[in-house]
Write an enzyme that holds these catalytic residues in place. Structure first.
Site, mmCIF file in Angstrom:
data_model
loop_
_atom_site.group_PDB
_atom_site.id
_atom_site.type_symbol
_atom_site.label_atom_id
_atom_site.label_comp_id
_atom_site.label_asym_id
_atom_site.label_seq_id
_atom_site.Cartn_x
_atom_site.Cartn_y
_atom_site.Cartn_z
ATOM 1 N N GLY A 56 -21.327 8.587 1.299
ATOM 2 C CA GLY A 56 -21.921 7.329 1.773
ATOM 3 C C GLY A 56 -22.272 6.427 0.607
ATOM 4 O O GLY A 56 -22.046 5.210 0.653
ATOM 5 N N LYS A 68 -18.820 13.027 -6.007
ATOM 6 C CA LYS A 68 -19.474 13.684 -7.154
ATOM 7 C C LYS A 68 -19.877 15.093 -6.792
ATOM 8 O O LYS A 68 -20.068 15.450 -5.622
ATOM 9 C CB LYS A 68 -20.699 12.892 -7.630
ATOM 10 N N PRO A 74 -16.011 14.351 2.105
ATOM 11 C CA PRO A 74 -16.741 14.939 3.241
ATOM 12 C C PRO A 74 -17.978 14.110 3.612
ATOM 13 O O PRO A 74 -18.682 13.612 2.737
ATOM 14 C CB PRO A 74 -17.150 16.324 2.729
ATOM 15 N N VAL A 75 -18.241 13.966 4.920
ATOM 16 C CA VAL A 75 -19.361 13.159 5.408
ATOM 17 C C VAL A 75 -20.625 14.024 5.437
ATOM 18 O O VAL A 75 -20.577 15.180 5.881
ATOM 19 C CB VAL A 75 -19.041 12.618 6.824
ATOM 20 N N ALA A 76 -21.755 13.458 4.966
ATOM 21 C CA ALA A 76 -23.043 14.181 4.921
ATOM 22 C C ALA A 76 -22.861 15.547 4.254
ATOM 23 O O ALA A 76 -23.382 16.557 4.707
ATOM 24 C CB ALA A 76 -23.643 14.337 6.320
ATOM 25 N N GLY A 108 -23.168 16.238 0.648
ATOM 26 C CA GLY A 108 -23.718 16.482 -0.685
ATOM 27 C C GLY A 108 -22.761 16.063 -1.789
ATOM 28 O O GLY A 108 -22.899 16.485 -2.937
ATOM 29 N N MET A 109 -21.781 15.209 -1.440
ATOM 30 C CA MET A 109 -20.834 14.718 -2.451
ATOM 31 C C MET A 109 -20.918 13.205 -2.615
ATOM 32 O O MET A 109 -20.024 12.574 -3.186
ATOM 33 C CB MET A 109 -19.408 15.148 -2.101
ATOM 34 N N ALA A 110 -21.995 12.614 -2.106
ATOM 35 C CA ALA A 110 -22.271 11.177 -2.270
ATOM 36 C C ALA A 110 -21.199 10.295 -1.625
ATOM 37 O O ALA A 110 -20.896 9.211 -2.134
ATOM 38 C CB ALA A 110 -22.474 10.809 -3.740
ATOM 39 N N ASP A 151 -28.023 7.807 -5.542
ATOM 40 C CA ASP A 151 -26.735 8.254 -6.082
ATOM 41 C C ASP A 151 -25.729 7.113 -6.242
ATOM 42 O O ASP A 151 -24.642 7.330 -6.794
ATOM 43 C CB ASP A 151 -26.095 9.294 -5.136
HETATM 44 O O1 C5P Z 1 -31.990 7.480 -2.478
HETATM 45 P P1 C5P Z 1 -31.468 7.924 -1.153
HETATM 46 O O2 C5P Z 1 -31.757 6.927 -0.063
HETATM 47 O O3 C5P Z 1 -30.033 8.313 -1.177
HETATM 48 O O4 C5P Z 1 -32.272 9.240 -0.804
HETATM 49 C C1 C5P Z 1 -32.208 9.812 0.476
HETATM 50 C C2 C5P Z 1 -33.398 10.719 0.675
HETATM 51 O O5 C5P Z 1 -33.293 11.852 -0.162
HETATM 52 C C3 C5P Z 1 -34.736 10.089 0.334
HETATM 53 O O6 C5P Z 1 -35.264 9.382 1.430
HETATM 54 C C4 C5P Z 1 -35.558 11.309 -0.013
HETATM 55 O O7 C5P Z 1 -35.999 11.975 1.153
HETATM 56 C C5 C5P Z 1 -34.554 12.225 -0.678
HETATM 57 N N1 C5P Z 1 -34.542 12.080 -2.157
HETATM 58 C C6 C5P Z 1 -35.610 12.591 -2.890
HETATM 59 N N2 C5P Z 1 -35.607 12.475 -4.246
HETATM 60 C C7 C5P Z 1 -34.578 11.885 -4.892
HETATM 61 C C8 C5P Z 1 -33.475 11.376 -4.171
HETATM 62 C C9 C5P Z 1 -33.484 11.502 -2.788
HETATM 63 O O8 C5P Z 1 -36.557 13.134 -2.319
HETATM 64 N N3 C5P Z 1 -34.603 11.794 -6.214
#
Ligand code: C5P
Length: 298
Positions: free
Chosen positions: A101, A8, A93-95, A97-99, A135
């Protein structure tokens, strides 16, 4: 059982103040793009994960991998032991910003559901996705959607076709670190962070399929934080717009950068220019919207 799942990009990412639980309320317009991972689930003793692809060495193969977590949660809810081998063919891509994982979590959930013949209702699968991460529900849904709450409450929205180039950075960025930097920058400026709101202009531009309109409406509140942690991303953004991209932005929490272009030909030109600029590790081209996690015909 093999499931294909898209990456994404966030065409709007409006971020509110940190909540008491540490998350941030979002107005998050997700758009699935035609850049896919595939997760294959096979019956096996115990739960194991393998991964292949250009960045496979950066993917954790233990229970922290969202694909493994998805299998564990689905098995526990169904009174099964998670006897499954999960193989991830990684192209996202890993880590980045494209979701990526999150995509693997949604794909593994769907693959295990099919392998174990559970036929779990869609609403329950979406609930499990929300437990896995903010995500993950969108990775199951695909298309285009507005995510509210921490991003997990989804409302599908219409989207025309768009062409994209993605520049993959040298190293990944930690999503929590980028949100922390967002909080730090807001505190440093003494800013009161407003409630996140979806932009009607952005949603209309997305529905129109007009790349010039969408170019003027793209917005990512996490971009200043990602640029603060990785200042050289500004050079990647400039290289893409200098090569003719209509607009450039950081994808989600980064460090992948996204370039909106007019058509497939422009995508190839901008990708070539970005690779020649030496401001990124590699590029990918894609179109949007793309379907969500889908079981491939066996
Ligand atoms: O939901 P997820 O585990 O993917 O989020 C990873 C981290 O990103 C959270 O632990 C939080 O630090 C940050 N996050 C946030 N607000 C969101 C989504 C993610 O602060 N709405």
């Amino acid at each position: 059982m093999t499931v294909r799942v898209p990456a994404k990009v966030n065409v709007q990412l409006a971020v509110g103040a940190a909540r008491p639980d540490g998350f941030h309320d979002l107005a998050n317009v997700f758009l699935a793009v035609s850049l896919y991972d595939e997760v294959t689930a096979s019956a096996a003793p115990g739960l194991t994960v393998t991964c292949a692809g250009p960045d496979a060495d950066q993917v954790p193969l233990d229970r922290t991998n969202l694909a493994a977590r998805a299998a564990e949660i689905l098995a526990a809810r169904s009174g099964l032991t998670p006897d499954v081998h999960l193989h991830i063919a990684k192209n996202i891509p890993v880590a980045g910003g494209m979701a990526g994982g999150s995509a693997d979590g949604a794909a593994a959930l769907l693959a295990c559901d099919a392998l174990w013949g559970l036929k779990t209702p869609r609403a329950e699968l979406l609930d499990i996705c929300a437990v896995l991460g903010s995500d993950v529900p969108f990775s199951l849904l695909g298309g285009a959607a507005l995510g509210t709450g921490r991003g997990e409450v989804l409302t599908p929205v219409p989207a025309g076709t768009f062409h994209w180039v993605f520049a993959v950075a040298e190293d990944g960025l930690s999503t929590p670190a980028v949100f922390r930097e967002f909080d730090r920058l807001a505190a440093e400026d003494g800013r009161t962070v407003p409630e996140p709101q979806a932009s009607p202009g952005l949603l209309a531009a997305l529905a129109s399929g007009d790349p010039d309109r969408l170019a003027g409406a793209l917005a990512n509140d996490l971009q200043p934080a990602a640029l603060s942690l990785r200042p050289h991303l500004a050079r990647t953004l400039a290289a893409g717009t200098g090569a003719g991209a209509l607009a450039a932005l950081v994808s989600g929490s980064g460090p992948t950068t996204a370039f909106l272009v007019r058509d497939a030909r422009a995508a190839a030109e901008v990708a070539a220019a970005l690779e020649a600029s030496a401001t990124c590790r590699t590029t990918r081209t894609a179109t949007s919207p793309a379907p969500g996690a889908t079981v491939l015909p066996g």
